[in-house]
Design a protein around this motif. Structure first.
Motif, PDB file in Angstrom:
ATOM      1  N   ALA A  15      -6.625 -34.881  79.626  1.00  0.00           N
ATOM      2  CA  ALA A  15      -6.809 -36.056  80.478  1.00  0.00           C
ATOM      3  C   ALA A  15      -8.242 -36.100  80.988  1.00  0.00           C
ATOM      4  CB  ALA A  15      -5.822 -36.015  81.630  1.00  0.00           C
ATOM      5  N   GLN A  16      -8.762 -37.312  81.162  1.00  0.00           N
ATOM      6  CA  GLN A  16     -10.121 -37.507  81.658  1.00  0.00           C
ATOM      7  C   GLN A  16     -10.117 -38.566  82.757  1.00  0.00           C
ATOM      8  OE1 GLN A  16     -13.176 -38.102  78.569  1.00  0.00           O
ATOM      9  NE2 GLN A  16     -11.644 -37.515  77.039  1.00  0.00           N
ATOM     10  N   ASP A  17     -10.977 -38.381  83.752  1.00  0.00           N
ATOM     11  CA  ASP A  17     -11.111 -39.374  84.807  1.00  0.00           C
ATOM     12  C   ASP A  17     -11.613 -40.687  84.209  1.00  0.00           C
ATOM     13  OD1 ASP A  17     -10.311 -37.543  86.686  1.00  0.00           O
ATOM     14  OD2 ASP A  17     -12.349 -36.964  87.257  1.00  0.00           O
ATOM     15  N   GLY A  18     -11.031 -41.777  84.654  1.00  0.00           N
ATOM     16  CA  GLY A  18     -11.446 -43.089  84.182  1.00  0.00           C
ATOM     17  C   GLY A  18     -10.981 -43.415  82.784  1.00  0.00           C
ATOM     18  N   ARG A  19     -10.086 -42.641  82.228  1.00  0.00           N
ATOM     19  CA  ARG A  19      -9.526 -42.890  80.893  1.00  0.00           C
ATOM     20  C   ARG A  19      -8.003 -42.784  80.957  1.00  0.00           C
ATOM     21  NH1 ARG A  19     -13.270 -44.766  77.364  1.00  0.00           N
ATOM     22  NH2 ARG A  19     -12.395 -43.657  75.570  1.00  0.00           N
ATOM     23  N   LYS A  20      -7.343 -43.416  80.032  1.00  0.00           N
ATOM     24  CA  LYS A  20      -5.899 -43.242  79.891  1.00  0.00           C
ATOM     25  C   LYS A  20      -5.610 -42.744  78.495  1.00  0.00           C
ATOM     26  CE  LYS A  20      -4.817 -48.008  78.407  1.00  0.00           C
ATOM     27  NZ  LYS A  20      -4.112 -49.260  78.730  1.00  0.00           N
ATOM     28  N   ARG A  21      -4.475 -42.092  78.358  1.00  0.00           N
ATOM     29  CA  ARG A  21      -4.055 -41.589  77.055  1.00  0.00           C
ATOM     30  C   ARG A  21      -2.801 -42.344  76.618  1.00  0.00           C
ATOM     31  NH1 ARG A  21      -3.091 -35.414  77.873  1.00  0.00           N
ATOM     32  NH2 ARG A  21      -2.231 -36.257  79.820  1.00  0.00           N
ATOM     33  N   VAL A  22      -2.814 -42.780  75.368  1.00  0.00           N
ATOM     34  CA  VAL A  22      -1.673 -43.490  74.790  1.00  0.00           C
ATOM     35  C   VAL A  22      -1.343 -42.840  73.457  1.00  0.00           C
ATOM     36  CG1 VAL A  22      -0.779 -45.687  73.938  1.00  0.00           C
ATOM     37  CG2 VAL A  22      -2.339 -45.648  75.905  1.00  0.00           C
ATOM     38  N   ALA A  23      -0.092 -42.435  73.310  1.00  0.00           N
ATOM     39  CA  ALA A  23       0.358 -41.846  72.050  1.00  0.00           C
ATOM     40  C   ALA A  23       0.691 -42.959  71.059  1.00  0.00           C
ATOM     41  CB  ALA A  23       1.578 -40.965  72.284  1.00  0.00           C
ATOM     42  N   VAL A  24       0.387 -42.717  69.800  1.00  0.00           N
ATOM     43  CA  VAL A  24       0.614 -43.724  68.750  1.00  0.00           C
ATOM     44  C   VAL A  24       1.352 -43.076  67.578  1.00  0.00           C
ATOM     45  CG1 VAL A  24      -0.455 -45.347  67.151  1.00  0.00           C
ATOM     46  CG2 VAL A  24      -1.478 -44.972  69.405  1.00  0.00           C
ATOM     47  N   LEU A  25       2.410 -43.741  67.142  1.00  0.00           N
ATOM     48  CA  LEU A  25       3.136 -43.321  65.938  1.00  0.00           C
ATOM     49  C   LEU A  25       3.006 -44.416  64.895  1.00  0.00           C
ATOM     50  CD1 LEU A  25       5.295 -41.477  64.421  1.00  0.00           C
ATOM     51  CD2 LEU A  25       6.956 -43.136  65.266  1.00  0.00           C
ATOM     52  N   LEU A  26       2.608 -44.058  63.699  1.00  0.00           N
ATOM     53  CA  LEU A  26       2.507 -44.995  62.575  1.00  0.00           C
ATOM     54  C   LEU A  26       3.524 -44.613  61.518  1.00  0.00           C
ATOM     55  CD1 LEU A  26      -1.381 -45.137  62.157  1.00  0.00           C
ATOM     56  CD2 LEU A  26       0.070 -46.606  63.573  1.00  0.00           C
ATOM     57  N   ASP A  27       4.435 -45.524  61.217  1.00  0.00           N
ATOM     58  CA  ASP A  27       5.419 -45.337  60.152  1.00  0.00           C
ATOM     59  C   ASP A  27       5.113 -46.362  59.072  1.00  0.00           C
ATOM     60  OD1 ASP A  27       7.606 -45.198  58.470  1.00  0.00           O
ATOM     61  OD2 ASP A  27       9.067 -44.983  60.087  1.00  0.00           O
ATOM     62  N   PHE A  28       4.594 -45.880  57.936  1.00  0.00           N
ATOM     63  CA  PHE A  28       4.153 -46.770  56.868  1.00  0.00           C
ATOM     64  C   PHE A  28       5.299 -47.273  55.996  1.00  0.00           C
ATOM     65  CE2 PHE A  28       0.555 -44.288  58.199  1.00  0.00           C
ATOM     66  CZ  PHE A  28      -0.511 -45.173  58.166  1.00  0.00           C
ATOM     67  N   GLY A  29       6.527 -46.887  56.309  1.00  0.00           N
ATOM     68  CA  GLY A  29       7.671 -47.406  55.594  1.00  0.00           C
ATOM     69  C   GLY A  29       7.953 -46.693  54.288  1.00  0.00           C
ATOM     70  N   THR A  30       8.807 -47.308  53.487  1.00  0.00           N
ATOM     71  CA  THR A  30       9.281 -46.723  52.240  1.00  0.00           C
ATOM     72  C   THR A  30       8.682 -47.445  51.034  1.00  0.00           C
ATOM     73  OG1 THR A  30      11.181 -48.206  52.078  1.00  0.00           O
ATOM     74  CG2 THR A  30      11.466 -46.197  53.406  1.00  0.00           C
ATOM     75  N   ALA A  31       8.919 -46.882  49.862  1.00  0.00           N
ATOM     76  CA  ALA A  31       8.467 -47.537  48.635  1.00  0.00           C
ATOM     77  C   ALA A  31       9.135 -48.897  48.465  1.00  0.00           C
ATOM     78  CB  ALA A  31       8.754 -46.637  47.435  1.00  0.00           C
ATOM     79  N   GLU A  32      10.390 -49.005  48.864  1.00  0.00           N
ATOM     80  CA  GLU A  32      11.089 -50.288  48.787  1.00  0.00           C
ATOM     81  C   GLU A  32      10.444 -51.306  49.721  1.00  0.00           C
ATOM     82  OE1 GLU A  32      15.190 -50.047  49.730  1.00  0.00           O
ATOM     83  OE2 GLU A  32      15.581 -52.180  49.392  1.00  0.00           O
ATOM     84  N   ASP A  33      10.049 -50.852  50.923  1.00  0.00           N
ATOM     85  CA  ASP A  33       9.357 -51.747  51.848  1.00  0.00           C
ATOM     86  C   ASP A  33       8.048 -52.243  51.253  1.00  0.00           C
ATOM     87  OD1 ASP A  33      11.249 -51.531  53.930  1.00  0.00           O
ATOM     88  OD2 ASP A  33      10.341 -49.684  54.651  1.00  0.00           O
ATOM     89  N   ALA A  34       7.361 -51.348  50.538  1.00  0.00           N
ATOM     90  CA  ALA A  34       6.045 -51.689  49.990  1.00  0.00           C
ATOM     91  C   ALA A  34       6.139 -52.685  48.860  1.00  0.00           C
ATOM     92  CB  ALA A  34       5.346 -50.417  49.509  1.00  0.00           C
ATOM     93  N   GLY A  35       7.216 -52.643  48.068  1.00  0.00           N
ATOM     94  CA  GLY A  35       7.326 -53.502  46.898  1.00  0.00           C
ATOM     95  C   GLY A  35       6.803 -52.788  45.663  1.00  0.00           C
ATOM     96  N   ALA A  36       7.255 -53.225  44.522  1.00  0.00           N
ATOM     97  CA  ALA A  36       6.955 -52.531  43.272  1.00  0.00           C
ATOM     98  C   ALA A  36       5.469 -52.565  42.929  1.00  0.00           C
ATOM     99  CB  ALA A  36       7.765 -53.152  42.125  1.00  0.00           C
ATOM    100  N   SER A  37       4.751 -53.594  43.389  1.00  0.00           N
ATOM    101  CA  SER A  37       3.353 -53.731  43.010  1.00  0.00           C
ATOM    102  C   SER A  37       2.396 -53.023  43.961  1.00  0.00           C
ATOM    103  CB  SER A  37       2.975 -55.221  42.951  1.00  0.00           C
ATOM    104  OG  SER A  37       3.142 -55.820  44.221  1.00  0.00           O
ATOM    105  N   ALA A  38       2.903 -52.458  45.059  1.00  0.00           N
ATOM    106  CA  ALA A  38       2.045 -51.837  46.055  1.00  0.00           C
ATOM    107  C   ALA A  38       1.940 -50.333  45.831  1.00  0.00           C
ATOM    108  CB  ALA A  38       2.584 -52.115  47.456  1.00  0.00           C
ATOM    109  N   ALA A  39       0.920 -49.739  46.452  1.00  0.00           N
ATOM    110  CA  ALA A  39       0.741 -48.293  46.357  1.00  0.00           C
ATOM    111  C   ALA A  39       1.817 -47.570  47.168  1.00  0.00           C
ATOM    112  CB  ALA A  39      -0.645 -47.924  46.881  1.00  0.00           C
TER     113      ALA A  39
END
Length: 227
Positions: free
Chosen positions: A104-128
């Protein structure tokens, strides 16, 4: 002189007799027509809660201002356009576990971030192949929005001309909120628009029914004039 009203009543009764069976056909066709529900490939925005639960964010990331200790969650998926029905992040995330190594730092806030890039089905057949889920802890100014939090820990971000978030950490490389017809495995430029399935066009059937009723009335009147 009195025969004309009687003829009019008989004509209306005959038209109704023609119309009722046709209405029955329309009802059956409407029931048999397959429902078409479109989905969209997009990043949905969530707020983490106690026990790792996820709550859909009603505000957009450019407006939402997470407090210190908040958890922002993002999930890329093929989801219906309806907010609460969108696909949630698949893993629980707690602030302490994500931000333990960020002091923690004075004058700053901390925010946790979760990134879920999904599944191959979510991406579609043409996507990486989508990347594995990842977490990060942002140390930002107290009034920073969730969009600024995201920019601090997951560049590059990509937006469309309307300000819609299209890509996080460069994923996906193309597309933005692409619509996918029900049952399709990937975007199809020739897919039918929502509400237009492979069944008969009820508007055309209804128009045909009306023409049939009017024609029936005309035939009835012609027969009465020549009888």
């Amino acid at each position: 002189m009195r025969a004309r009203p009687a003829l009019g009543r008989r004509t209306r009764r005959a038209s109704a007799a023609l119309l009722l069976p046709l209405l029955g056909v329309l009802v059956l066709l409407a029931a048999a027509a397959p429902a078409q529900a479109a989905g969209y490939r997009y990043w949905s925005f969530w707020r983490g809660g106690d026990g790792g639960a996820w709550t859909y964010q009603q505000q957009g990331p450019a407006v939402a201002v997470p407090p210190d200790g908040a958890v922002d969650g993002w999930r890329f998926a093929l989801s219906p356009d309806g907010g609460q029905d969108a696909a949630k992040p698949r893993t629980a995330a707690g602030f302490d576990g994500i931000c333990a190594a960020t002091p923690a730092q004075d004058g700053r806030k901390r925010v946790a971030v979760l990134l879920d890039f999904g599944t191959a089905e979510d991406a579609g057949a043409s996507a990486a192949q989508p990347p594995e889920p990842r977490t990060a802890c942002a140390s930002v100014a107290p009034r920073a929005t969730s969009a600024e939090v995201l920019a601090a820990v997951a560049p590059p971000l990509r937006y469309d001309s309307n300000g819609l978030l299209c890509a996080i950490a460069g994923y996906p490389k193309a597309g933005c909120g692409d619509q996918v017809a029900a049952g399709a495995a990937q975007p199809d430029s020739g897919a039918a628009a929502p509400g237009h399935g492979s069944g008969p066009d009820l508007g055309l059937v209804a128009g045909g029914a009306l023409v049939a009723v009017l024609a029936g009335g005309a035939v009835w009147q012609a027969r009465r004039r020549h009888s």
